[in-house]
Scaffold this motif. Sequence first.
Motif, PDB file in Angstrom:
ATOM      1  N   ASN A 187      58.425  63.569  56.101  1.00 52.11           N
ATOM      2  CA  ASN A 187      57.024  63.626  55.679  1.00 52.11           C
ATOM      3  C   ASN A 187      56.092  63.190  56.801  1.00 52.11           C
ATOM      4  O   ASN A 187      55.032  63.775  56.988  1.00 52.11           O
ATOM      5  N   GLU A 188      56.470  62.155  57.540  1.00 52.68           N
ATOM      6  CA  GLU A 188      55.662  61.719  58.685  1.00 52.68           C
ATOM      7  C   GLU A 188      55.599  62.813  59.737  1.00 52.68           C
ATOM      8  O   GLU A 188      54.540  63.072  60.315  1.00 52.68           O
ATOM      9  N   ALA A 223      55.962  66.037  59.195  1.00 54.50           N
ATOM     10  CA  ALA A 223      55.145  67.120  58.638  1.00 54.50           C
ATOM     11  C   ALA A 223      53.658  66.795  58.728  1.00 54.50           C
ATOM     12  O   ALA A 223      52.844  67.668  59.067  1.00 54.50           O
ATOM     13  N   ASP A 224      53.278  65.550  58.453  1.00 52.33           N
ATOM     14  CA  ASP A 224      51.875  65.143  58.569  1.00 52.33           C
ATOM     15  C   ASP A 224      51.378  65.254  60.003  1.00 52.33           C
ATOM     16  O   ASP A 224      50.266  65.718  60.252  1.00 52.33           O
ATOM     17  N   CYS A 225      52.200  64.828  60.942  1.00 42.69           N
ATOM     18  CA  CYS A 225      51.838  64.919  62.359  1.00 42.69           C
ATOM     19  C   CYS A 225      51.639  66.371  62.761  1.00 42.69           C
ATOM     20  O   CYS A 225      50.669  66.713  63.436  1.00 42.69           O
ATOM     21  N   ALA A 264      50.883  68.894  60.821  1.00 45.70           N
ATOM     22  CA  ALA A 264      49.687  69.423  60.156  1.00 45.70           C
ATOM     23  C   ALA A 264      48.428  69.004  60.898  1.00 45.70           C
ATOM     24  O   ALA A 264      47.511  69.817  61.094  1.00 45.70           O
ATOM     25  N   ASP A 265      48.367  67.745  61.340  1.00 44.22           N
ATOM     26  CA  ASP A 265      47.214  67.269  62.111  1.00 44.22           C
ATOM     27  C   ASP A 265      47.074  68.043  63.418  1.00 44.22           C
ATOM     28  O   ASP A 265      45.979  68.455  63.796  1.00 44.22           O
ATOM     29  N   LYS A 285      45.716  71.525  62.794  1.00 47.62           N
ATOM     30  CA  LYS A 285      44.271  71.546  62.550  1.00 47.62           C
ATOM     31  C   LYS A 285      43.497  71.455  63.858  1.00 47.62           C
ATOM     32  O   LYS A 285      42.517  72.184  64.062  1.00 47.62           O
TER      33      LYS A 285
END
Length: 69
Positions: free
Chosen positions: A20-21, A23-25, A27-28, A31
């Motif tokens: 999850n970490e 995936a968040d990285c 995604a950022d 963007k």
Amino acid sequence: MYEAIDLETAIRDGRFASLNELADCLADQSKLMNQALRCHIWVMHADKPGCLDLNRTIARTRPRQRSPI
């Protein structure tokens, strides 16, 4: 290419505790890259000819905040 190398290094060094970490990285980063790709003016590094300065390019694409008055 450099992003892939940085990501591989971060994973090998254990900088992400979970998927999850990671995936968040990602995604950022996605963007930020999308913001840069949509801009009309690209900013290049002053000391590295031909190298795009993503941080300065993205900073130029952010809308300026309006005064509340």
